[in-house]
Motif scaffolding. Structure first.
Motif, short mmCIF file in Angstrom:
data_model
loop_
_atom_site.label_atom_id
_atom_site.label_comp_id
_atom_site.label_asym_id
_atom_site.label_seq_id
_atom_site.Cartn_x
_atom_site.Cartn_y
_atom_site.Cartn_z
N TYR A 31 0.81 -1.21 0.00
CA TYR A 31 0.00 0.00 0.00
C TYR A 31 0.85 1.26 0.00
O TYR A 31 1.83 1.35 0.73
CB TYR A 31 -0.89 0.05 1.24
CG TYR A 31 -1.79 -1.14 1.45
CD1 TYR A 31 -2.05 -1.59 2.74
CD2 TYR A 31 -2.39 -1.78 0.40
CE1 TYR A 31 -2.87 -2.68 2.96
CE2 TYR A 31 -3.22 -2.87 0.61
CZ TYR A 31 -3.46 -3.31 1.88
OH TYR A 31 -4.29 -4.38 2.10
N ASP A 32 0.43 2.23 -0.79
CA ASP A 32 0.95 3.58 -0.64
C ASP A 32 0.26 4.20 0.58
O ASP A 32 -0.90 3.90 0.86
CB ASP A 32 0.66 4.41 -1.88
CG ASP A 32 1.31 3.82 -3.13
OD1 ASP A 32 0.67 3.86 -4.19
OD2 ASP A 32 2.44 3.31 -3.03
N ALA A 48 1.75 14.56 3.49
CA ALA A 48 2.84 13.81 2.89
C ALA A 48 2.34 12.46 2.42
O ALA A 48 1.35 11.94 2.94
CB ALA A 48 3.98 13.63 3.88
N ALA A 49 3.05 11.90 1.44
CA ALA A 49 2.71 10.58 0.92
C ALA A 49 3.99 9.81 0.63
O ALA A 49 5.04 10.40 0.35
CB ALA A 49 1.87 10.70 -0.34
N ILE A 50 3.87 8.48 0.67
CA ILE A 50 5.02 7.63 0.41
C ILE A 50 4.55 6.39 -0.35
O ILE A 50 3.48 5.85 -0.07
CB ILE A 50 5.73 7.25 1.72
CG1 ILE A 50 7.05 6.52 1.45
CG2 ILE A 50 4.82 6.44 2.65
CD1 ILE A 50 7.95 6.41 2.67
N SER A 51 5.36 5.98 -1.31
CA SER A 51 5.02 4.81 -2.10
C SER A 51 5.21 3.53 -1.28
O SER A 51 5.84 3.53 -0.23
CB SER A 51 5.87 4.76 -3.35
OG SER A 51 7.24 4.57 -3.01
N ARG A 52 4.67 2.45 -1.80
CA ARG A 52 4.74 1.18 -1.06
C ARG A 52 6.18 0.73 -0.81
O ARG A 52 6.46 0.13 0.21
CB ARG A 52 3.94 0.12 -1.81
CG ARG A 52 4.32 -0.08 -3.25
CD ARG A 52 3.18 -0.70 -4.03
NE ARG A 52 2.03 0.18 -4.06
CZ ARG A 52 0.84 -0.17 -4.52
NH1 ARG A 52 0.65 -1.40 -4.98
NH2 ARG A 52 -0.17 0.68 -4.54
N THR A 100 -4.94 1.87 -4.35
CA THR A 100 -4.54 1.87 -5.76
C THR A 100 -3.13 2.41 -5.88
O THR A 100 -2.65 3.15 -5.02
CB THR A 100 -5.50 2.72 -6.60
OG1 THR A 100 -5.58 4.03 -6.03
CG2 THR A 100 -6.89 2.11 -6.61
N SER A 101 -2.47 2.08 -6.95
CA SER A 101 -1.08 2.44 -7.15
C SER A 101 -0.93 3.92 -7.43
O SER A 101 -1.77 4.55 -8.06
CB SER A 101 -0.52 1.63 -8.31
OG SER A 101 0.85 1.94 -8.53
#
Length: 123
Positions: A31-32, A48-52, A100-101
């Motif tokens: 999960y992101d 903020a966000a971070i990829s899986r 979702t990606s």
């Protein structure tokens, strides 16, 4: 998916806090993740966000250079390191899962939310 945010508190301006968000389940690494915040009387806003994998991150302009998002997939935990805190950072901070990606920057992009942790920055 269940999320448990922690690490909030009261801090003076210029201080630091590290928020943690522990996720249940074995699929955390797929999960992101994101952090949002909501101040009294205001809408929830992206932080903020971070990829899986953790290789891609993005932070809002309002916190750029002060906040860092990271994750430890072995511990099913995402972090938000907050430095040089300002009174305007005062809010309830929420972590969220995006099924979702791709990194998400909107509330509607995310599918599951934690309960929030209060951050109060005094001047």
């Amino acid at each position: 998916v269940q999320l448990q945010a922690s690490g909030g508190g009261l801090v003076q301006a210029g201080g630091s806090l590290r928020l943690s968000c522990a996720a249940s389940g074995r699929t955390f690494r797929y999960y992101d993740m994101g952090w949002f915040r909501q101040a009294p009387g205001k809408e929830r806003e992206f932080v903020a966000a971070i990829s899986r994998s953790g290789r891609s991150t993005y932070v809002a302009d309002s916190v750029k250079g002060r906040f860092t998002i990271s994750r430890d997939n072995a511990k099913n935990t995402v972090y938000l390191q907050m430095n040089s805190l300002k009174p305007e950072d005062t809010a309830v901070y929420y972590c969220a899962v995006k099924m979702t990606s791709g990194l998400g920057y909107e509330v509607a992009d995310y599918n599951y939310w934690g309960q929030g942790t209060q951050v109060t920055v005094s001047s």
